[in-house]
Design a protein around this motif. Structure first.
Motif, PDB file in Angstrom:
ATOM      1  N   HIS A  76       1.006  -1.048  -0.085  1.00 35.82           N
ATOM      2  CA  HIS A  76      -0.024  -0.051  -0.195  1.00 35.82           C
ATOM      3  C   HIS A  76       0.768   1.772   0.358  1.00 35.82           C
ATOM      4  O   HIS A  76       2.347   1.305   0.938  1.00 35.82           O
ATOM      5  CB  HIS A  76      -0.912  -0.203   1.758  1.00 35.82           C
ATOM      6  CG  HIS A  76      -1.989  -1.403   1.416  1.00 35.82           C
ATOM      7  ND1 HIS A  76      -2.768  -1.325   0.844  1.00 35.82           N
ATOM      8  CD2 HIS A  76      -1.784  -2.465   2.182  1.00 35.82           C
ATOM      9  CE1 HIS A  76      -3.448  -2.550   0.631  1.00 35.82           C
ATOM     10  NE2 HIS A  76      -2.542  -3.730   1.416  1.00 35.82           N
ATOM     11  N   ASP A  77       0.019   2.106  -0.973  1.00 30.87           N
ATOM     12  CA  ASP A  77       1.485   2.756  -0.872  1.00 30.87           C
ATOM     13  C   ASP A  77       0.769   4.548   0.491  1.00 30.87           C
ATOM     14  O   ASP A  77       0.365   5.406   0.186  1.00 30.87           O
ATOM     15  CB  ASP A  77       0.933   4.047  -2.089  1.00 30.87           C
ATOM     16  CG  ASP A  77       2.074   5.665  -2.226  1.00 30.87           C
ATOM     17  OD1 ASP A  77       3.469   5.153  -1.978  1.00 30.87           O
ATOM     18  OD2 ASP A  77       1.611   6.430  -3.265  1.00 30.87           O
ATOM     19  N   THR A  78       1.338   4.057   1.368  1.00 33.11           N
ATOM     20  CA  THR A  78       1.239   4.368   2.489  1.00 33.11           C
ATOM     21  C   THR A  78       2.042   5.285   3.001  1.00 33.11           C
ATOM     22  O   THR A  78       3.915   4.741   2.585  1.00 33.11           O
ATOM     23  CB  THR A  78       0.852   4.064   3.582  1.00 33.11           C
ATOM     24  OG1 THR A  78       0.978   3.431   3.777  1.00 33.11           O
ATOM     25  CG2 THR A  78      -1.256   4.322   2.916  1.00 33.11           C
ATOM     26  N   LYS A  79       2.968   6.044   4.363  1.00 33.16           N
ATOM     27  CA  LYS A  79       4.021   6.340   5.067  1.00 33.16           C
ATOM     28  C   LYS A  79       3.973   6.317   6.224  1.00 33.16           C
ATOM     29  O   LYS A  79       2.992   6.811   6.773  1.00 33.16           O
ATOM     30  CB  LYS A  79       3.848   7.510   4.684  1.00 33.16           C
ATOM     31  CG  LYS A  79       4.889   7.812   3.330  1.00 33.16           C
ATOM     32  CD  LYS A  79       6.086   9.441   3.049  1.00 33.16           C
ATOM     33  CE  LYS A  79       6.326   9.388   1.703  1.00 33.16           C
ATOM     34  NZ  LYS A  79       7.179   9.579   0.948  1.00 33.16           N
ATOM     35  N   PRO A  80       4.368   5.074   7.504  1.00 31.22           N
ATOM     36  CA  PRO A  80       4.963   4.294   6.081  1.00 31.22           C
ATOM     37  C   PRO A  80       4.557   3.656   5.791  1.00 31.22           C
ATOM     38  O   PRO A  80       3.084   2.912   5.587  1.00 31.22           O
ATOM     39  CB  PRO A  80       5.840   3.738   7.399  1.00 31.22           C
ATOM     40  CG  PRO A  80       5.209   3.533   8.783  1.00 31.22           C
ATOM     41  CD  PRO A  80       4.151   4.842   8.648  1.00 31.22           C
ATOM     42  N   PRO A  81       5.544   2.708   4.742  1.00 29.59           N
ATOM     43  CA  PRO A  81       5.159   1.304   3.703  1.00 29.59           C
ATOM     44  C   PRO A  81       4.254   0.259   4.510  1.00 29.59           C
ATOM     45  O   PRO A  81       4.724  -0.442   5.457  1.00 29.59           O
ATOM     46  CB  PRO A  81       6.068   1.194   3.167  1.00 29.59           C
ATOM     47  CG  PRO A  81       7.204   2.149   2.978  1.00 29.59           C
ATOM     48  CD  PRO A  81       6.592   2.622   4.741  1.00 29.59           C
ATOM     49  N   ARG A  82       2.756   0.148   3.573  1.00 25.90           N
ATOM     50  CA  ARG A  82       2.452  -0.995   4.836  1.00 25.90           C
ATOM     51  C   ARG A  82       1.750  -1.988   3.428  1.00 25.90           C
ATOM     52  O   ARG A  82       1.993  -2.786   2.812  1.00 25.90           O
ATOM     53  CB  ARG A  82       0.522  -0.500   4.958  1.00 25.90           C
ATOM     54  CG  ARG A  82       0.010  -1.582   5.533  1.00 25.90           C
ATOM     55  CD  ARG A  82      -1.358  -1.479   6.181  1.00 25.90           C
ATOM     56  NE  ARG A  82      -1.953  -2.419   5.808  1.00 25.90           N
ATOM     57  CZ  ARG A  82      -4.165  -2.356   6.005  1.00 25.90           C
ATOM     58  NH1 ARG A  82      -4.296  -0.857   6.455  1.00 25.90           N
ATOM     59  NH2 ARG A  82      -4.536  -3.256   6.093  1.00 25.90           N
TER      60      ARG A  82
END
Length: 126
Positions: free
Chosen positions: A80-86
């Protein structure tokens, strides 16, 4: 695309495709693959959740196990394109069909554990 292996009867099982069968059994029969498959079950888990549930597996061993299961089409890895990556892991339909077999094997082991321990003790006493 590779040629599919024929469906084998009992007589051909040990003859044709034995290298593939051996490879598949090595993958699903190793210490950690069965645990990871059982932990994933019918759910999706993040790497660290899976690691905690599969203790005492090391991070390196879990990564290697997941890569092997993903390579064999038993597990999916979704970034998933999140911060931090998931990153989530889940069983594929093929992995879910293997889960049924693994659960049956685990049930057999549980039902026979006492007898196996007794047999080991008797054998070791000889």
């Amino acid at each position: 695309m590779a040629e599919p292996f024929p469906i084998l009867d009992d007589d051909g099982l040990c003859e044709e495709g034995r290298d593939l069968i051996r490879g598949v059994l090595e993958r699903i029969g190793d210490k950690w693959s069965v645990i990871v498959i059982c932990q994933l079950g019918d759910t999706t888990l993040r790497f660290n959740e899976l690691r905690r549930m599969s203790a005492p597996i090391t991070q390196r061993m879990l990564s290697a196990t997941l890569r092997g299961l993903e390579r064999d089409g038993l597990v999916t890895r979704t970034v998933h394109d999140t911060k931090p990556p998931r990153v989530d892991y889940a069983l594929t339909p093929r992995g879910s069909s293997l889960l049924e077999v693994v659960r049956a094997l685990a049930g057999w082991a549980e039902r026979n554990a006492t007898g196996i321990l007794d047999s080991r003790t008797a054998f070791d006493a000889r």
